[in-house]
Scaffold this motif. Structure first.
Motif, mmCIF file in Angstrom:
data_model
loop_
_atom_site.group_PDB
_atom_site.id
_atom_site.type_symbol
_atom_site.label_atom_id
_atom_site.label_comp_id
_atom_site.label_asym_id
_atom_site.label_seq_id
_atom_site.Cartn_x
_atom_site.Cartn_y
_atom_site.Cartn_z
ATOM 1 N N THR A 280 -4.425 -9.938 -7.050
ATOM 2 C CA THR A 280 -3.943 -8.552 -7.007
ATOM 3 C C THR A 280 -4.849 -7.630 -7.800
ATOM 4 O O THR A 280 -4.741 -6.420 -7.691
ATOM 5 N N ILE B 91 5.660 -11.722 -6.573
ATOM 6 C CA ILE B 91 5.912 -10.586 -5.673
ATOM 7 C C ILE B 91 7.152 -10.902 -4.842
ATOM 8 O O ILE B 91 7.111 -11.680 -3.887
ATOM 9 N N THR C 66 5.131 -4.636 -2.295
ATOM 10 C CA THR C 66 4.393 -4.084 -3.418
ATOM 11 C C THR C 66 3.129 -3.421 -2.899
ATOM 12 O O THR C 66 2.322 -4.057 -2.224
ATOM 13 N N THR D 43 -0.089 -2.997 1.300
ATOM 14 C CA THR D 43 1.244 -3.442 0.915
ATOM 15 C C THR D 43 1.368 -4.953 1.110
ATOM 16 O O THR D 43 1.160 -5.456 2.214
#
Lengths: 426, 426
Positions: B104, B136, B140, B151
């Protein structure tokens, strides 16, 4: 540089472009399904007219010239697509015979042949060019204005195989639309011929094509929820017309009148205050010979001798007696005041580019692909495969995407049409 | 801007490039035949090293990152190729689930995911991104440095189907090389997964790949009449190596010695006065962890503790015990004094572009794809599909063509390798 739409009547088109953009996943999915059961022609070009309120194909060419007018920056797209086409159609072929139109002085056309041969050679094929011109009895090299040369060689037939001296090809690619009929030397040969001989104008009819297109357009319009008329020009046809002997005029005048009335209803529905018009052209043939813009049934009754002669003679003296009557679609795109008509090119089932025919001396209701018509080609400055949802529906990537969709519908119709005429012939 | 070859030893390579160029029709024809019986992986990237005297693949990635490093001018090539891949693999699929690596914070990688998703969306697929990151638990959205967002959504499994909340995809595209093994949530699902799970590093071995490559390279070398060594790096492997416990060192030292001797014979044959070297790396795994340049068998016996630790830990803590010993291929391409290594990208069986990894702090005998290695990507300024016979064999379109050929050989080997491991698993 991209042409502007010079009409205020853009409401329905913006709506249409927006619909195409929103429905893109559905559209691409639908196309994928179509190509599971249907083989695309080897190559296709489609003339499109953009009236602002309507976006429709008006001619679908299965032997496209004009590859020299495409943007060289996207040449690799053509090579990719040609690789796919070659893989499907002749996986074991390495030597390809290209048979172009019998022109030796039309350097624009020769340049097209050179670009086409280049694309095919980049896929790894060994390409040589055979000619149907009887005067060419030995290899003849022509210089091209942009540099480079083209060697035309006489065709040689051995039994059921066609080739050149010392060159036995596995397949034949025609870039000749066979307006003068299928030459004897090509009849009954065992090699794969692309497009097939029945795609030539000796058998092909525009009315068949637009009948197939009507089905495709209806299904597609239903898919995305639009009035099919927005993408489909009305058409009808008359057989047995002899312009010089003034036979068949009544059929023509009557159908012209009917069609003008039908168009008027649609124009009223969409609030369009331009006068409706129809195009009368040969049902078989290309090159824009004998094309007439007609705004009243009287127009076809009051032809003078010169007009009759012009209508009576098709390409290479083919005397046609069958006529297509097609709804005229205004082209409201223009660039620096000159009328512009988009032409989209496809190889296999991929859009590989296109260009605008730009013509200063023509009206928005005239055909831009006519004899003696010296258009200026303006290559598309964008591919037709990259719509941009973040831009407005008429932004150029989106307008090009819309052209690509309409062109693919016409190509799909052509492939259905070819299957139908093959079955009829069988 | 194209890197220069900085070696005087270009004779054999110029000869090789010339051979590839001359044999282009035969090469393309041969590839077409290979793809009749063999399906290309969905996508592949291949690291190539250009030593001037030798041009060879050193790594073949079946879950390529780095699509963001390709030249945006050729994006349409990727879209075309992806359309073909989608058509073949999931003609009826419209919703695609993309599962990327569990990063991420690596914004370079996230940018790759964004470009990949964009390419797939342009083919008309509805693409959403599912993540294996356990933290997650709801959608997100991450901001990307180049603008735009991504996303990530948690995976949801219902019975034998994998998807997202409110999203039941027809197929799954993995951009995750499964170094940590196949997650339970992906086991036994009924949807089509591309590439297949056994392409992940839990099962895949570089030594299998290079064994398959050796066969491909031999056949290809015979086809065009060259010494296969010019395109194929020697390799061997050792199982059961434990660097920390110092087990298996003898196997390694012996094989390193053998290989250095074999390379020396070839260097003598071609008059190359550089010292031979070998690369020791994990047989399973990517990301360049635990990669060692070795010029003598003693190098592997005299590792200090730090070096042992580095070699012992693969990506995500995977402790490897199997090691690939690969002939080192110098990279003699450089740009402004920095070493440059080409990486070629393919979608389906089409080359769609590539870039150079340019690194100032590395030598010509070091791996440029290592942990912490911040290379500068330099997109190819030309496609790999347009060789120019009128230019010299090392002109950039021709050098790129040669890269494309070598990369496709490695891709072909990967597809054979995947078939073999599937059969072994079955």
């Amino acid at each position: 540089m991209v042409p502007y739409l010079t009409t205020a009547l853009t409401g329905p088109l913006l709506e249409l472009e927006k619909r195409l953009l929103d429905a893109q996943p559905m559209i691409e999915h639908w196309f994928r399904q179509q190509w599971k059961g249907q083989s695309a022609p080897f190559y296709t070009s489609v003339d499109i007219r953009n009236a602002g309120f309507k976006l429709a194909p008006v001619d679908t060419n299965l032997f496209p010239g004009g590859f020299n007018n495409l943007n060289p920056a996207f040449m690799s797209l053509s090579i990719h697509a040609a690789m796919g086409a070659v893989e499907k159609i002749c996986p074991y072929a390495q030597r390809l015979l290209l048979i172009p139109e019998s022109h030796t002085r039309n350097t624009f056309y020769l340049q097209n042949v050179a670009v086409l041969a280049h694309i095919l050679r980049q896929t790894g094929l060994i390409v040589r060019i055979g000619t149907l011109i009887p005067e060419i009895t030995q290899p003849t090299t022509l210089e091209l204005p942009a540099g480079g040369r083209l060697t035309l060689e006489p065709l040689v037939r051995h039994g059921d195989r066609i080739g050149l001296e010392g060159f036995d090809p596995c397949a034949v690619l025609l870039n000749n639309d066979l307006s003068a009929g299928v030459p004897d030397i090509l009849k009954g040969i065992e090699q794969n011929i692309m497009p097939p001989l029945h795609a030539g104008w000796a058998t092909r009819r525009k009315s068949h094509h637009f009948a197939a297109y009507q089905h495709v357009a209806d299904e597609f319009a239903q898919l995305i929820g639009i009035d099919p008329w927005l993408i489909d020009p009305y058409f009808s046809h008359c057989g047995k017309i002899d312009f010089q002997a003034r036979q068949g005029e009544d059929c023509l005048a009557e159908k012209v009148g009917d069609m003008l009335a039908k168009i008027r209803v649609k124009y009223d529905e969409y609030g369009i205050d331009q006068p409706p018009f129809v195009i009368v052209k040969a049902d078989a043939g290309t090159y824009g010979m004998g094309i007439m813009t007609v705004k009243s049934p009287d127009d076809v009754r009051e032809l003078n001798r010169k007009q009759r002669n012009k209508m009576a003679v098709g390409k290479e003296g083919l005397e046609f007696s069958e006529v297509l009557i097609q709804e005229g679609v205004y082209t409201f795109e223009s660039i620096n005041g000159a009328v512009a008509e988009p032409v989209v090119y496809m190889l296999d089932n991929f859009v590989v580019g296109g260009f605008y025919r730009v013509h200063t001396g023509r009206g928005s209701d005239e055909n831009l692909n006519s004899p003696g018509m010296h258009f200026v080609p303006l290559a598309f400055d964008d591919t037709c495969v990259m719509p941009d949802r973040s831009a407005n529906p008429d932004a150029s990537p989106n307008r090009f995407y819309a052209y690509g969709v309409i062109a693919r519908l016409a190509m799909l119709a052509a492939s259905i049409e070819l299957d139908e005429t093959l079955n009829e012939a069988a």
